[in-house]
Scaffold this active site. Structure first.
Site, PDB file in Angstrom:
ATOM      1  N   SER A   9       0.853  -1.187   0.000  1.00  0.00           N
ATOM      2  CA  SER A   9       0.000   0.000   0.000  1.00  0.00           C
ATOM      3  C   SER A   9       0.890   1.238   0.000  1.00  0.00           C
ATOM      4  O   SER A   9       2.120   1.125   0.051  1.00  0.00           O
ATOM      5  CB  SER A   9      -0.890  -0.001   1.236  1.00  0.00           C
ATOM      6  OG  SER A   9      -0.089   0.273   2.372  1.00  0.00           O
ATOM      7  N   LYS A  10       0.231   2.392  -0.008  1.00  0.00           N
ATOM      8  CA  LYS A  10       0.971   3.658  -0.065  1.00  0.00           C
ATOM      9  C   LYS A  10       1.997   3.762   1.059  1.00  0.00           C
ATOM     10  O   LYS A  10       3.015   4.422   0.917  1.00  0.00           O
ATOM     11  CB  LYS A  10      -0.020   4.825   0.028  1.00  0.00           C
ATOM     12  CG  LYS A  10      -0.774   5.038  -1.249  1.00  0.00           C
ATOM     13  CD  LYS A  10      -1.092   6.518  -1.463  1.00  0.00           C
ATOM     14  CE  LYS A  10      -1.907   6.718  -2.715  1.00  0.00           C
ATOM     15  NZ  LYS A  10      -3.340   6.827  -2.452  1.00  0.00           N
ATOM     16  N   ARG A  11       1.671   3.131   2.182  1.00  0.00           N
ATOM     17  CA  ARG A  11       2.599   3.143   3.312  1.00  0.00           C
ATOM     18  C   ARG A  11       4.001   2.682   2.916  1.00  0.00           C
ATOM     19  O   ARG A  11       4.992   3.071   3.498  1.00  0.00           O
ATOM     20  CB  ARG A  11       2.094   2.168   4.384  1.00  0.00           C
ATOM     21  CG  ARG A  11       1.318   2.777   5.496  1.00  0.00           C
ATOM     22  CD  ARG A  11       1.030   1.791   6.598  1.00  0.00           C
ATOM     23  NE  ARG A  11       0.719   0.439   6.148  1.00  0.00           N
ATOM     24  CZ  ARG A  11       1.527  -0.607   6.297  1.00  0.00           C
ATOM     25  NH1 ARG A  11       2.692  -0.469   6.897  1.00  0.00           N
ATOM     26  NH2 ARG A  11       1.168  -1.797   5.869  1.00  0.00           N
TER      27      ARG A  11
END
Ligand code: GLU
Length: 504
Positions: A255-257
């Site tokens: 994910s963007k994380r």
């Protein structure tokens, strides 16, 4: 007959956001399979989620796919025998097919309201039953159905799930079976007339004669409903290949994380499309016999095999992507790298928007010198700090440099070098070599003891590109009209000696 057996695959993105690596890999695997088999690759836009779908995402998606070098034989932008290829343009097909299913008693009207369903759900949970639809409206009296429909009561349409277990074969996951009790009668048309994904996907795949459904394994649990729909429609079930999830290094869903995840992110960082394609191909797939890691698209088409896709999750390894990117940067025609690199320099305020021929030529050589050392081209302006940014005080304060500069022979080397450069401009590379030889004889310093201090004086670091490439770039750069003045050797030496004088 021959045309009927032709392999047809599709990539079916929902235009609800940027194209991310998971979907791009799905697109790539479909493309590789189609191209290898001489089949047909279809692009279908799944925009039935009207609230979340946006036309600009469709445009971006198409641009991103093209940037990756993928193409398709049928799609919203190119047409084809099964047009339209955008689901919002196909609503009539879904409606008439749903009516047909109701008439054939394969589907039925369901009048349950959201509140009814929620109440049933809570009750099932309280009684430790699976919270699936109870089938309450399955056997309503046809006369009652008609009456309520005429009275204008809102009704969804649900598919009757067969009593027998639902089985299918998945090329990646093997035989898959779902007990029919675990699959509730799914809604295919909502009461507001909007069709549901599991339904439209089957109508379209069937109508578009898709032979292989290759997609992310987040859809594996949808597949029994879809298989039941094929049965209800009396249509052959395609082959399925569900691709494993992509995880970050911490084994959480990517994910963007984890940093960049969209294709646009990678492009904006200066990752080359061929590096990304090569990397995506290796996410969950490996060539037979394989330690080999670099593949051109042509080679991938040759080697690719659905059977060699691994069912276990793939871990996104940024280091490996960087490694491949470095490989392709070195392979690429220099002019292409210059063109991709230029906006990074313009943005950093180091190059004019429209550099003249002289600046462009010089800039090309700067990029040639530095590009082999970067993971992604966005790092180039920072690498080019050795040319654009001269800060002798910082160079002197740097602890690693300080150690070199504390060497016994450093003082004499620096002084003699400064004296020999004097006011010379430009310093020719040959003259530079002579000076270094003279210094060696005069000071007795050699190797690191000789070169490191000089490099620190000129670029602020003891490591860096070869002097015979660097010196001409400094000298020529200093003559150009750049937004940021490039200091010549002479200016650097003077600046460094002055700063050193001040420190002692
Ligand atoms: N539109 C779906 C998605 O973007 C894909 C559906 C499918 O491939 O069956 O996840």
């Amino acid at each position: 007959m021959a045309s009927e057996s032709k392999i047809r695959v599709r990539f079916a993105p929902s235009p609800t956001g940027q194209l991310h690596v998971g979907n791009a890999r799905t697109a790539l695997f479909n493309w590789l399979f189609a191209r290898q088999k001489g089949g047909v690759n279809v692009l279908r836009i799944e925009d039935t989620d009207l609230e979340r779908s946006e036309a600009r995402y469709e445009t971006q998606l198409i641009d991103d796919l093209k940037w990756l070098g993928l193409d398709w034989d049928e799609g919203p932008d190119v047409g084809g025998s099964y047009a339209p290829y955008r689901q919002s343009d196909r609503l009539e097909i879904y409606r008439s097919t749903a009516d047909r299913l109701v008439q054939a008693q394969k589907a039925y009207y369901c009048f349950c309201t959201l509140e009814d369903l929620e109440r049933d759900r809570q009750q099932a949970l309280a009684e430790n039953r699976q919270p699936i639809y109870s089938g309450k409206c399955r056997n309503l009296d046809p006369a009652e159905v008609q009456r309520r429909r005429h009275a204008g009561e809102a009704a969804a349409i649900r598919l009757k799930i067969p009593e027998h277990p639902i089985k299918f074969h998945d090329i990646v996951h093997g035989d898959v079976q779902f007990a029919s009790e675990s699959v509730s009668d799914p809604i295919i048309m909502r009461s507001n007339g909007v069709p549901v994904y599991n339904y439209v996907v089957v109508v379209d795949d069937a109508e578009m004669k898709i032979t292989h459904v290759i997609r992310g394994d987040d859809h594996l649990s949808n597949t029994p409903k879809q298989v039941a729909l094929y049965e209800a429609l009396g249509l052959p079930v395609p082959e399925f290949a569900h691709l494993s999830t992509i995880l970050g290094p911490d084994r959480e869903r990517l994910s963007k994380r984890h940093g960049a995840t969209s294709i646009a992110n990678f492009r904006d960082m200066g990752v080359l499309p061929e590096a990304l394609v090569n990397y995506l191909a290796l996410l969950g797939w490996a060539p037979s016999g394989g330690a080999r890691e670099t593949f051109t698209p042509k080679e991938l088409i040759k080697e690719f095999s659905l059977k060699r896709i691994t069912p276990s999750p793939a871990i996104f390894d940024m280091e490996k992507l960087h490694w491949l990117n470095r490989h392709y940067i070195k392979q690429s025609p220099p002019e292409r790298i210059h063109a991709i690199a230029q906006p990074f320099f313009t943005k950093a305020g180091l190059l004019p928007e429209n550099p003249d021929a002289e600046i462009a030529q010089w800039f090309g050589r700067v990029v040639d010198l530095l590009a082999p050392y970067v993971d992604k081209l966005e790092q180039l302006p920072q690498r080019a700090a050795i040319l654009f940014h001269f800060d002798p005080a910082a160079a002197l304060a740097n602890p690693e440099n300080a150690e070199v500069l504390a060497g016994e022979k450093t003082g004499p080397v620096l002084q003699a070098f400064a004296a020999k450069i004097g006011n010379q401009f430009p310093v020719a590379p040959e003259r530079f070599k002579e000076i270094m030889n003279e210094l060696k004889t005069e000071t007795g310093a050699k190797g690191k003891d000789l070169f490191h201090p000089v490099r620190i004086m000129l670029i602020g670091s003891h490591s860096g590109p070869e002097f015979d490439k660097l010196i001409p770039l400094l000298e020529e750069g200093s003559r150009l009209n750049l937004p940021e003045h490039v200091k010549s050797v002479r200016e650097r030496v003077a600046g460094f000696m002055a700063a050193r004088g001040q420190r002692s």
